[in-house]
Design a protein around this motif. Structure first.
Motif, mmCIF file in Angstrom:
data_model
loop_
_atom_site.group_PDB
_atom_site.id
_atom_site.type_symbol
_atom_site.label_atom_id
_atom_site.label_comp_id
_atom_site.label_asym_id
_atom_site.label_seq_id
_atom_site.Cartn_x
_atom_site.Cartn_y
_atom_site.Cartn_z
ATOM 1 N N LEU A 573 0.548 -1.294 -0.028
ATOM 2 C CA LEU A 573 0.123 0.040 -0.211
ATOM 3 C C LEU A 573 1.008 1.062 -0.101
ATOM 4 N N VAL A 574 1.965 1.619 0.656
ATOM 5 C CA VAL A 574 2.943 2.518 0.964
ATOM 6 C C VAL A 574 3.637 2.382 -0.334
ATOM 7 N N ASP A 575 3.631 1.578 -1.248
ATOM 8 C CA ASP A 575 4.603 1.597 -2.607
ATOM 9 C C ASP A 575 3.484 2.293 -3.651
ATOM 10 N N ARG A 576 2.817 1.665 -3.542
ATOM 11 C CA ARG A 576 1.045 1.878 -4.659
ATOM 12 C C ARG A 576 1.317 3.874 -4.235
ATOM 13 N N LEU A 577 0.708 4.569 -3.136
ATOM 14 C CA LEU A 577 0.209 5.113 -3.334
ATOM 15 C C LEU A 577 1.542 6.249 -3.072
ATOM 16 N N SER A 578 2.891 5.622 -2.797
ATOM 17 C CA SER A 578 4.187 6.744 -2.652
ATOM 18 C C SER A 578 5.095 6.876 -3.856
ATOM 19 N N ARG A 579 4.640 6.359 -4.696
ATOM 20 C CA ARG A 579 5.806 6.352 -5.862
ATOM 21 C C ARG A 579 5.294 5.204 -6.531
ATOM 22 N N ILE A 580 6.004 5.749 -8.445
ATOM 23 C CA ILE A 580 6.071 4.542 -9.334
ATOM 24 C C ILE A 580 6.734 3.674 -8.902
ATOM 25 N N THR A 581 6.898 2.451 -8.888
ATOM 26 C CA THR A 581 7.926 1.717 -8.661
ATOM 27 C C THR A 581 8.534 1.866 -10.002
ATOM 28 N N THR A 582 9.656 0.965 -9.836
ATOM 29 C CA THR A 582 10.762 0.836 -11.474
ATOM 30 C C THR A 582 9.682 -0.377 -11.778
ATOM 31 N N ALA A 583 9.757 -1.404 -10.661
ATOM 32 C CA ALA A 583 8.939 -2.986 -11.448
ATOM 33 C C ALA A 583 7.989 -2.145 -12.446
ATOM 34 N N LEU A 584 7.047 -1.405 -11.485
ATOM 35 C CA LEU A 584 5.633 -1.137 -12.595
ATOM 36 C C LEU A 584 5.924 -0.247 -13.348
ATOM 37 N N ASN A 585 7.312 0.737 -13.834
ATOM 38 C CA ASN A 585 7.402 1.006 -15.156
ATOM 39 C C ASN A 585 7.438 0.208 -16.160
ATOM 40 N N LEU A 586 8.219 -0.863 -15.651
ATOM 41 C CA LEU A 586 9.041 -1.918 -16.858
ATOM 42 C C LEU A 586 7.516 -2.801 -16.990
ATOM 43 N N TYR A 587 6.908 -3.089 -15.669
ATOM 44 C CA TYR A 587 6.150 -4.205 -16.381
ATOM 45 C C TYR A 587 4.801 -3.409 -17.551
ATOM 46 N N LEU A 588 4.665 -1.899 -17.564
ATOM 47 C CA LEU A 588 3.858 -1.486 -18.015
ATOM 48 C C LEU A 588 4.178 -1.605 -19.404
ATOM 49 N N PHE A 589 5.145 -2.304 -20.355
ATOM 50 C CA PHE A 589 5.793 -2.542 -21.669
ATOM 51 C C PHE A 589 5.243 -3.461 -21.744
ATOM 52 N N MET A 590 4.535 -4.314 -20.715
ATOM 53 C CA MET A 590 4.582 -5.649 -21.297
ATOM 54 C C MET A 590 3.039 -5.569 -22.034
ATOM 55 N N PRO A 591 1.692 -4.792 -21.037
ATOM 56 C CA PRO A 591 0.355 -4.972 -22.437
ATOM 57 C C PRO A 591 0.449 -4.920 -23.695
ATOM 58 N N ILE A 592 1.743 -3.299 -23.867
ATOM 59 C CA ILE A 592 1.558 -2.427 -24.794
ATOM 60 C C ILE A 592 2.583 -3.939 -26.235
ATOM 61 N N LEU A 593 3.314 -4.914 -25.815
ATOM 62 C CA LEU A 593 4.032 -5.336 -26.615
ATOM 63 C C LEU A 593 2.860 -6.399 -27.299
ATOM 64 N N LEU A 594 2.098 -7.156 -25.819
ATOM 65 C CA LEU A 594 1.556 -7.799 -25.915
ATOM 66 C C LEU A 594 0.323 -7.483 -27.310
ATOM 67 N N VAL A 595 -0.420 -6.138 -27.292
ATOM 68 C CA VAL A 595 -0.937 -6.138 -28.577
ATOM 69 C C VAL A 595 -0.200 -5.858 -29.209
ATOM 70 N N GLY A 596 0.553 -5.163 -29.342
ATOM 71 C CA GLY A 596 1.780 -5.471 -31.387
ATOM 72 C C GLY A 596 1.449 -7.222 -31.486
ATOM 73 N N LEU A 597 2.168 -8.042 -30.766
ATOM 74 C CA LEU A 597 1.646 -9.575 -30.752
ATOM 75 C C LEU A 597 0.219 -10.063 -31.496
ATOM 76 N N THR A 598 -0.669 -9.737 -30.781
ATOM 77 C CA THR A 598 -2.318 -9.590 -31.339
ATOM 78 C C THR A 598 -2.276 -9.476 -32.608
ATOM 79 N N LEU A 599 -1.842 -8.058 -32.476
ATOM 80 C CA LEU A 599 -2.124 -7.422 -34.140
ATOM 81 C C LEU A 599 -1.277 -8.075 -35.595
ATOM 82 N N ALA A 600 -0.148 -8.635 -34.961
ATOM 83 C CA ALA A 600 0.704 -10.148 -36.337
ATOM 84 C C ALA A 600 -0.077 -11.093 -35.783
#
Length: 647
Positions: A573-600
């Motif tokens: 909870l503290v991490d979620r409300l206090s900062r955007i973690t590196t792990a979260l920033n990196l994770y958010l690339f994953m759904p975008i790449l999945l959309v690209g693979l889906t279109l292909a």
């Protein structure tokens, strides 16, 4: 502060449903005389008996809930009946809790200072409760999303219509980032207006901070200075502050927050509200909160000081927004509860390390303040309050009144999935309500149930859209629209957290089967590729490339799904409300790449059918895998996980 996430709120709701003692018996449906054998109410003026009673409860709770420190004050008829500390304010220094000086962080209970400040300016004619908030705001302007403007009354009843938000910015753990301006914070992190004002309550830290900004810009005083001058000073609250961190002069009185680590208490860094401080920054002693409670119970007067006129205080305490005529609603800043037939106005507060509750019973001139410094204290205050009211204000017996056959046979329409109105629509915060679902089911004997197993509650109809707990005292009610469709659910012991009917696309029963089928299809691809390696190697280049694309898509989709629940949903909870973690920033690339693979995949699917790749059965399987990737992509899009959608 009330920053508890929606999944945590559901958990709290289920825990609360385990028994009426968690919040005390609620209002009776039809009052019957007390049984002759029923224990009479204890004498609250017996202060020795009261102290012994509270000691017994608190000592048990301190041990069973693993609470390091706690404090309580009880007032009646303008006097302090009890003020006592329990446990340690600083365990390293073996410093006991002192009810007069120990500063407990009271989180959202701070809002009562903000609302009191607003009402002071109302009685001075500087604020009109029904005026557009933009009339008073100089540095921030609320957009005209709906024809109806947001008013100060809407802010005080949490009916402004703002969505919930907070991921990455609601709090900070770094004192070097303080102080932060309220106006700058609110301008930067303005939530969407998602419903017309006045329509429905949705508890809002943003709305309260906005009221604090209005106090600043109307009075010309910085928020902390206004509260000190106009509330703390006249009430002789010497051990109270809204400053973050606690000022040096009061630092030695600060109670430390603890968490359990490896079976022992460990000091945790405090969290700070920053620009949201009108919603939850205060640290106060129990005796000083007793002064504040006495002032409100005496319609604004404490000793020879007055912080509100009598008529202003009475207006503030009166019902201001009702969900259902027979259930508790909202006053101006206070939320209502029914305890053993008494009307209680209340406000609690919770942050990761502290839990606080304040209860006022105006008709009995009674007030209670309780605060805990950690452990598993979430349900402790409600448990204590329940047994307190049972001892000193025992409930009358309840009887279920007979109802018409029409009501009995019409309970099915209330069954369904409900979600908290306090949720997000436009940002990544939305995903944190994915699992926050309350299911209401209809039984064959025309009752409704909530929860399961030993936590299940059964409710019988007692009137249009209202139900009484069978064998208990809780009530729930529903709101319907003009066509008779059920839209909202209200639970009396969660009067500040109404729920709304959850659309199918938000329900776990919709997504879990789709995600499960998709995951199964992805696994069949990976197993098939592993099993048919030689056959795939012998395929023409284009077909081999298509198979490898499906394998890559399947593997990436499974990894993205795993990341969603391990990286995003399991953030502290503290991490979620206090900062955007590196792990979260990196994770958010994953759904975008999945959309690209889906279109292909979709493009390759068309080519595969056009050029007759493989057998028909294999083409069908490829198509199903492509559709599974579409399902996954739609899931991430719907829950705002596609891209960096931060507030």
């Amino acid at each position: 502060m009330r920053k508890i996430s929606c999944p945590t709120l559901v958990l709290a709701l289920v825990v609360a449903m385990a028994g009426t003692s968690w919040l005390g018996a609620q209002a009776s449906v039809s009052a019957a005389p007390l049984d002759k054998g029923r224990e009479a109410a204890a004498d609250l003026n017996d202060t020795a008996g009261l102290a012994a009673f509270i000691d017994g409860i608190m000592n048990v709770h301190m041990d069973s809930f693993k609470i390091p420190g706690a404090v309580i004050s009880i007032v009646k008829d303008g006097k302090i009946l009890l003020a006592k500390g329990f446990g340690q304010a600083n365990m390293e220094e073996s410093k006991p809790v002192d009810p007069e000086t120990s500063l407990f962080r009271i989180a959202s209970t701070t809002k009562l200072f903000t609302w009191t400040a607003v009402m002071q300016l109302v009685e001075q004619g500087k604020i009109d409760l029904d005026a557009d908030v933009n009339t008073y705001l100089k540095t921030v302007k609320i957009p005209a999303t709906y024809p109806q403007p947001v008013t100060v009354h809407h802010l005080m009843t949490h009916t402004a219509g703002f969505e919930e938000g907070g991921v990455g910015y609601q709090i900070t753990t770094d004192p070097a980032k303080l102080p932060v301006s309220i106006s700058g914070t609110l301008a930067k992190h303005m939530p969407e207006r998602v419903r017309p004002p006045g329509e429905m309550m949705s508890y809002s830290n943003y709305g309260t901070a906005l009221a604090g900004l209005i106090v600043e810009e109307v009075s010309g005083l910085e928020y902390n200075d206004y509260i000190q001058k106009n509330i703390f000073d006249p009430l002789n609250m010497k051990y109270a502050t809204t400053h973050e961190p606690v000022p040096a002069a009061l630092k030695r009185y600060e109670v430390l927050g603890y968490a359990r680590e490896n079976g022992r208490f460990a000091t945790q860094p405090p969290t700070f509200e920053g620009g949201f401080r009108p919603a939850g920054s205060a640290s106060v002693s129990a005796v000083d909160m007793a002064h504040f409670m006495i002032a409100h119970l005496q319609d604004g007067q404490y000793g020879n000081q007055r912080i509100l006129k009598q008529e202003t205080a009475q207006l503030m305490h009166a019902p201001a927004f009702k969900f259902h005529e027979r259930l508790p609603g909202m006053a101006l800043g206070f939320y209502e509860l029914h305890m053993n037939g008494l009307r209680v106005i209340s406000h609690g507060g919770a942050d990761p390390l502290f839990n606080t509750e304040l209860y006022l019973v105006p008709d009995k001139q009674l007030g209670m303040f309780i605060s805990y410094s950690g452990g598993e204290s979430g349900g402790a205050a409600n448990a204590l309050t329940g047994v307190f009211f049972d001892r000193y204000y025992p409930a009358q017996e309840t009887k279920l009144s007979p109802v018409s056959d029409e009501l009995k046979n019409n309970v099915q329409k209330y069954a369904g999935a409900y979600q908290f109105v306090r949720s997000n629509h436009s940002k990544i915060d939305k995903f944190y309500s994915f699992m926050a679902q309350m299911n209401v089911e209809a039984t064959s004997d025309n009752h409704l149930t909530m929860g399961s197993g030993v936590e299940q509650q059964v409710f019988a109809p007692i009137g249009p859209d209202i139900f009484q707990e069978v064998g208990g005292t809780h009530q729930i009610a529903f709101r319907t629209d003009a066509s008779g469709e059920v839209t909202h659910l209200f639970i009396d012991f969660l009067s500040s957290e109404p729920l709304e009917r959850r659309p199918l696309i938000n329900q776990t029963m919709f997504w879990f089967p789709l995600l499960g089928i998709s995951a199964f299809l992805f696994l069949t691809v990976l197993l098939g590729v592993a099993y048919r390696r030689r056959q795939i190697k012998a395929m023409p280049k284009a077909q081999r490339r298509a198979v490898r694309l499906s394998a890559a898509t399947a593997a990436w989709a499974l990894l993205t799904m795993a990341g969603t629940f391990t990286v995003v949903l399991n953030m502290g909870l503290v991490d979620r409300l206090s900062r955007i973690t590196t792990a979260l920033n990196l994770y958010l690339f994953m759904p975008i790449l999945l959309v690209g693979l889906t279109l292909a995949m979709l493009a390759t699917m068309v080519i595969a059918w056009k050029n007759n790749y493989w057998s028909v059965l294999k083409r069908v399987h490829f198509t199903l895998v492509a559709l599974a990737a579409v399902v996954m992509s739609v899931f991430f899009y719907h829950w705002n996980l596609l891209g960096w959608q931060f507030g």
